[in-house]
Design an enzyme around this catalytic site. Structure first.
Site, short mmCIF file in Angstrom:
data_model
loop_
_atom_site.label_atom_id
_atom_site.label_comp_id
_atom_site.label_asym_id
_atom_site.label_seq_id
_atom_site.Cartn_x
_atom_site.Cartn_y
_atom_site.Cartn_z
N GLU A 33 49.90 27.37 39.04
CA GLU A 33 51.25 27.72 38.60
C GLU A 33 52.34 27.57 39.65
O GLU A 33 53.45 27.12 39.33
CB GLU A 33 51.25 29.16 38.06
CG GLU A 33 50.45 29.33 36.80
CD GLU A 33 50.34 30.79 36.38
OE1 GLU A 33 50.86 31.13 35.32
OE2 GLU A 33 49.76 31.58 37.15
N ARG A 51 56.08 40.08 35.01
CA ARG A 51 55.98 39.08 36.07
C ARG A 51 57.36 38.49 36.39
O ARG A 51 57.64 38.16 37.56
CB ARG A 51 54.99 37.98 35.71
CG ARG A 51 54.69 37.02 36.85
CD ARG A 51 53.56 36.07 36.54
NE ARG A 51 52.25 36.65 36.72
CZ ARG A 51 51.52 36.58 37.85
NH1 ARG A 51 52.02 35.95 38.91
NH2 ARG A 51 50.34 37.12 37.92
#
Length: 784
Positions: free
Chosen positions: A729, A324
């Site tokens: 997030e 990620r």
């Protein structure tokens, strides 16, 4: 000062979503009535467990003498790795996480044994009495050392697009830099805690503060050497998780369950704060570097980015976390010719784990560092360089991993924020201020966020739900997501109420339990509402279809079908016919209609091929941007964040108040990561910042005096739940603007000619060191 924007809500007029309902546990939380694991009524014969840990970071275990532990007051049992009847390794994905140290110690503070006693005090005192003899070995404590030794927890991974080498050579300007990025302690209010109750027929019931009850169930069954159906895990709420309880709550639940099974009693294990900080993983520290080539306007031609994650001693979730970080090293910027390398470095530290953003922040900050460096090189304002390099159209919309950036909102979102925050007027005012202020310098930065939403492990993008409609019209909904303060249960309740057109107080969201919804994914990756909301909606639709068919049959009008039935305002309407919802439910029960259903959802469109480094790992992107203004004292390195303006994309907001709260909280947590939260290990591998006195999270006084948060009101183009977007997030990365603003203030000392080399976190010490590294700017010159 904060603005709460009343977001317009188009469509679906029943009003249970799109409105600012309070958090379902808010009153109970502020009044102290909300029950967490440590607040549950104590069962009969409850015993308490504690952990004995390694005093070294690396070495061979010569002996472990627990005779004095056994002899300590109140002790009833002591266990080591030899006492585990089933699996010893409780790793979530790849092997490497023993429940207790086995032959070797892997980090300072590793669990070596556990003790059971009649009180918490007796258990913790006894745990200190073991005689541990370890032959030490030289620990690996840095990314550089791990890379030199080719010491990785997982193989490196690479992505590329275009022809970097040719484009880099042809570039008018080039810059290359290194960026050290610190980790972050989760510092959840409720620490790691589990309570296991031994039940009849070899069953065990476990209450745990975990983001992943199904994984806890699986690992307990493996440790106990039993089938999963003998283990039930219950999770009502957590006092914070932030990723720290996605995988690393399982160890303590397994130990409690092991004691409970061995001793046929109830067992509670709660780590004291200092031990919690030492024995559990953090946000991964990273050591990243880049080479970037660009033209005289600042348009990027080529970029070579290296991502190096400090994973600690085991893989845990590091493979996906570094992935990620690689996926987000472009942030919102098009990189036509690019190479990205990701290394998962093994060190003798605690195994670092998930943390809000899951590697995305550590990748994204590299993109912002590049923008600042380019701006200083070509003599332009960093915002102009950022806007020049944004993803666009006409083939300038392909990511380094081959995903097309569709429905890109950044250009419009940035323009709106640029205007609403008076960016350019403030830039002029700050430039004038800095020219006449020798000591205090101000900085300003506007940074964007483009964050991909979905688990990068495809199979985790699924969810289930269980709906019960009772004969008085009230309902219970159970789903696989966990509530950690983020308002997930509130939103799920709103979705169910909205589907049936009933009052929100008639919907009860029950504790997450593995005997109600099985095989669930963790509540992580900002996907809690996306996944579980759709699953809950699916269960509602099934029951609504049954009720609609039943009512259509009752009305018996050949011109009307079940598709014409409307659920709204506590009524059910079909043409000119109407019936109270409760009455219809009662009639349906008498008519033997099932009023319960499961629901299921899996995210469409996503795929990724690791062999080619190409695919679509995300269902959609969430966007945002923030402007931060800071003032620094160049003699001490101290600074203050004076104003923040945020415009953030949450699609069609399900609950504006909760979404704004998440944006505010995420920003402040990100600001802490980038400014004050400084993890420190000594040369032996011992964590020194191991308590709230030596590790500084943001306090209320660190909140910007002016803090404006607006929602960018636009439906998600993808078919998410009511076209909303994830909000857990992405807001954390809005705090990049604070770090860039601090750099901007330092750069003003050189008339914005030099891009300061500032690590993260930018503590006052780091800021002062950065100022002093400029070398040619003396205090006397500034005062004159």
């Amino acid at each position: 000062m904060r603005k709460l924007i009343k977001q317009p809500f188009s469509g679906n007029p029943q009003g249970k979503v799109g409105k600012s309902h309070p958090h379902e546990s808010a009153i109970r939380q502020v009044s102290g009535q909300a029950r967490y694991v440590d607040d549950l009524p104590q069962p009969a014969n409850l015993q308490f467990a504690a952990i004995g840990t390694s005093p070294a970071a690396s070495g061979v275990i010569k002996s472990l003498d627990v005779s004095d532990v056994w002899a300590s007051p109140g002790v009833s049992d002591v266990i080591t790795v030899e006492d585990v009847p089933g699996h010893v390794d409780i790793a979530p994905v790849f092997d490497g996480d023993p429940i207790f140290a086995q032959k070797h110690v892997l980090f300072h503070g590793q669990a070596m044994f556990a003790v059971l006693a009649d009180t918490v005090h007796h258990a913790r005192q006894a745990a200190l009495k073991a005689k541990i003899d370890i032959t030490p070995s030289t620990p690996c404590l840095s990314v550089d050392a791990a890379k030199q030794q080719s010491n990785f927890v997982r193989p490196p991974h690479f992505m590329h697009q275009g022809d970097f080498d040719s484009a880099y050579k042809a570039s008018t300007f080039t810059v290359q830099n290194h960026l050290s990025i610190g980790g972050q302690e989760h510092m959840y209010l409720e620490g790691q805690v589990s309570m296991a109750i031994s039940e009849e027929e070899d069953r065990v019931l476990v209450y745990t503060s975990s983001q992943h009850p199904s994984e806890v169930q699986k690992l307990i069954a493996e440790v106990l050497d039993c089938k999963l159906h003998k283990v039930v895990v219950d999770m009502r709420r957590m006092g914070g998780g932030f990723g720290g309880k996605e995988t690393q709550a399982a160890q303590w639940a397994c130990i409690a369950a092991l004691f409970a099974k061995r001793n046929q009693c109830a067992v509670k294990l709660r780590l004291p704060r200092m031990q919690d900080m030492i024995a559990t993983g953090k946000r991964h520290p990273f050591e990243n570097s880049y080479k970037v080539g660009f033209d005289k306007e600042g348009l990027i031609n080529a970029a070579d980015i290296e991502i190096n994650g400090n994973c600690g001693h085991s893989p845990d979730l590091s493979d996906a976390i570094v992935d990620r970080a690689m996926f987000h090293c472009d942030n919102g910027y098009y990189l036509e010719n690019v190479k990205v390398a990701g290394h998962r470095c093994r060190t003798n530290q605690v195994s670092h784990t998930a943390y809000r953003g899951f590697g995305g922040p550590q990748g994204m900050i590299v993109a912002e560092a590049m923008m600042d460096a380019i701006a200083r090189k070509v003599g332009k304002d960093p915002l102009s360089v950022r806007k020049l390099n944004l993803y666009g159209e006409n083939q300038r919309n392909l990511t380094p991993y081959g995903m097309t950036v569709e429905h890109n909102l950044l250009a419009d979102l940035i323009n709106r924020l640029e205007n609403s925050s008076d960016y350019w007027a403030r830039r002029d005012a700050i430039s004038k201020f800095n020219k006449h202020s020798p000591i205090v310098k101000k900085g300003l930065a506007l940074t964007p966020v483009k964050f991909g939403i979905s688990f990068t492990a495809k199979h985790l993008n699924q969810a289930g739900a269980l709906l019960h409609v009772y004969t008085d019209g009230s309902m219970q909904i159970n789903h696989g997501g966990t509530e950690m303060g983020q308002g997930l249960h509130t939103k799920i309740g709103q979705i169910v109420a909205n589907e049936f057109g009933i009052s929100l107080h008639d919907v009860e969201v029950t504790a997450t339990r593995t005997d109600k919804v099985p095989n669930t994914s963790p509540t992580a990756a900002s996907s809690g509402t996306d996944l579980n909301g759709k699953a809950a909606q699916n269960a509602c639709i099934i029951v609504k279809q049954r009720l609609a068919k039943f009512y259509t049959d009752e009305v018996n009008d050949l011109n009307l079908t079940a598709d014409n039935v409307i659920f709204a305002d506590n009524k059910v309407t079909l043409g000119e016919n109407s019936i109270g919802f409760v009455q219809l439910v009662q009639n349906a029960y008498i008519g033997r209609v099932s009023l319960s259903s499961t629901g299921f959802y899996k995210t469409p469109k996503i795929h990724y091929d690791r062999n080619t480094g190409n695919g679509r790992p995300f269902f959609y992107f969430a966007y945002g941007a923030s402007v931060s203004e800071v003032a620094i004292d160049t003699l001490t390195g101290e600074y203050k964040v004076e104003r923040v303006d945020i415009l953030h994309d949450v699609g069609r907001s399900l609950n504006p108040a909760i979404d704004i709260g998440q944006i505010e909280g995420g920003f402040i947590q990100g600001m802490g990561w980038l400014t004050t939260e400084d993890l420190k290990w000594d040369d032996s591998g011992r964590l020194m910042s191991n308590n709230p006195a030596t590790y500084k999270i943001p306090a209320i006084g660190d909140t910007p005096e002016i803090f404006n948060v607006d929602l960018y009101a636009r439906d998600n183009d993808e078919d998410s739940i009511y076209h909303s977007k994830a909000v857990g997030e992405p807001p954390l990365m809005l705090a990049n603007s604070v770090w860039c603003a601090i750099k901007d203030a330092i750069s003003s000392l050189t008339d914005y000619q030099i891009d300061p080399q500032l690590p993260a976190p930018a503590t006052p010490e780091a800021v002062l060191n950065c100022i002093e590294s400029l070398g040619n700017i003396t205090i006397s010159e500034r005062i004159e």
